[in-house]
Motif scaffolding. Structure first.
Motif, short mmCIF file in Angstrom:
data_model
loop_
_atom_site.label_atom_id
_atom_site.label_comp_id
_atom_site.label_asym_id
_atom_site.label_seq_id
_atom_site.Cartn_x
_atom_site.Cartn_y
_atom_site.Cartn_z
N ALA A 172 -0.36 -21.90 34.20
CA ALA A 172 1.01 -22.24 33.80
C ALA A 172 1.80 -20.98 33.42
N GLU A 173 1.15 -20.04 32.75
CA GLU A 173 1.84 -18.79 32.40
C GLU A 173 2.21 -18.03 33.67
N GLN A 174 1.31 -17.99 34.64
CA GLN A 174 1.64 -17.31 35.89
C GLN A 174 2.80 -18.00 36.61
N GLU A 175 2.80 -19.32 36.58
CA GLU A 175 3.90 -20.07 37.20
C GLU A 175 5.23 -19.70 36.53
N ARG A 176 5.26 -19.69 35.21
CA ARG A 176 6.50 -19.34 34.48
C ARG A 176 6.95 -17.92 34.82
N LEU A 177 6.01 -16.99 34.81
CA LEU A 177 6.37 -15.59 35.06
C LEU A 177 6.86 -15.37 36.49
N MET A 178 6.25 -16.05 37.45
CA MET A 178 6.68 -15.90 38.84
C MET A 178 8.09 -16.46 39.02
N ARG A 179 8.38 -17.59 38.40
CA ARG A 179 9.73 -18.15 38.48
C ARG A 179 10.75 -17.20 37.86
N ARG A 180 10.35 -16.57 36.75
CA ARG A 180 11.26 -15.66 36.05
C ARG A 180 11.70 -14.49 36.92
N ILE A 181 10.83 -14.06 37.84
CA ILE A 181 11.21 -12.93 38.71
C ILE A 181 11.72 -13.41 40.08
#
Length: 176
Positions: A99-108
């Motif tokens: 979930a953290e990776q999903e959030r970070l990828m969306r952020r960029i």
């Protein structure tokens, strides 16, 4: 353009044990044991500048190491099975890392992953395998349960082809 995804590597002893489950289904294309992995986040085909952003963003993740538990064999596709998998228990540390990776990828600016995260290791891809043959395979193989320690996650690159291999580790990120 690299095709990228993040994942957990599978220890060689576990990969060997999973490899012993191969065979017995017509229409199965069994994955080579050195290509076994547990995908966390498919990123896709991106340009090199975005790839650098992805790598820099993943370096920010600070999570403890954790145990991954495989809790049986299954298939994807229901009445039209398309893959044989080893299911991983969706324990909190694994789900939270994804979930953290999903959030970070969306952020960029990486588009959201449309599929629900279902932690697994793909053992075979199926073409024209009957659901009865897959059910028989799963029944005869019995229950498969094993654990391994996730001490890092990696950024893999793949060829843009069916199956994608070989997979190359482009960067690794320690857990713990």
């Amino acid at each position: 353009m690299p095709r990228l995804f993040t994942g957990l590597e599978i220890p060689s002893d576990l990969a060997s044990d999973l490899g012993m489950l191969r065979g017995g289904i017509s229409g199965a294309r069994w994955i080579d044991t050195d290509r076994y992995h547990l995908t966390l986040r498919f990123i896709g085909d991106i340009d090199y500048a975005t790839a650098r952003d992805v790598c820099g963003t993943l370096e920010q993740i600070r999570r403890p190491a954790f145990t991954v538990t495989l809790e049986g064999l299954d298939s994807f596709g229901g009445g039209k099975p398309r893959a044989i998998i080893a299911k991983a228990k969706p324990a909190a540390p694994l789900v939270e890392l994804q979930a953290e990776q999903e959030r970070l990828m969306r952020r960029i600016g990486i588009p959201p992953e449309p599929r629900k995260f279902t932690p697994h290791i793909t053992l075979a891809r199926l073409r024209d395998a009957s659901s009865a043959a897959v059910a028989a395979y799963l029944t005869t193989r019995g229950f498969f349960s094993r654990r391994f320690e996730a001490t890092r996650f990696v950024l893999f690159s793949a060829r843009s082809a069916t199956g994608g291999g070989p997979y190359l580790v482009e960067a690794d990120f320690p857990l713990g």
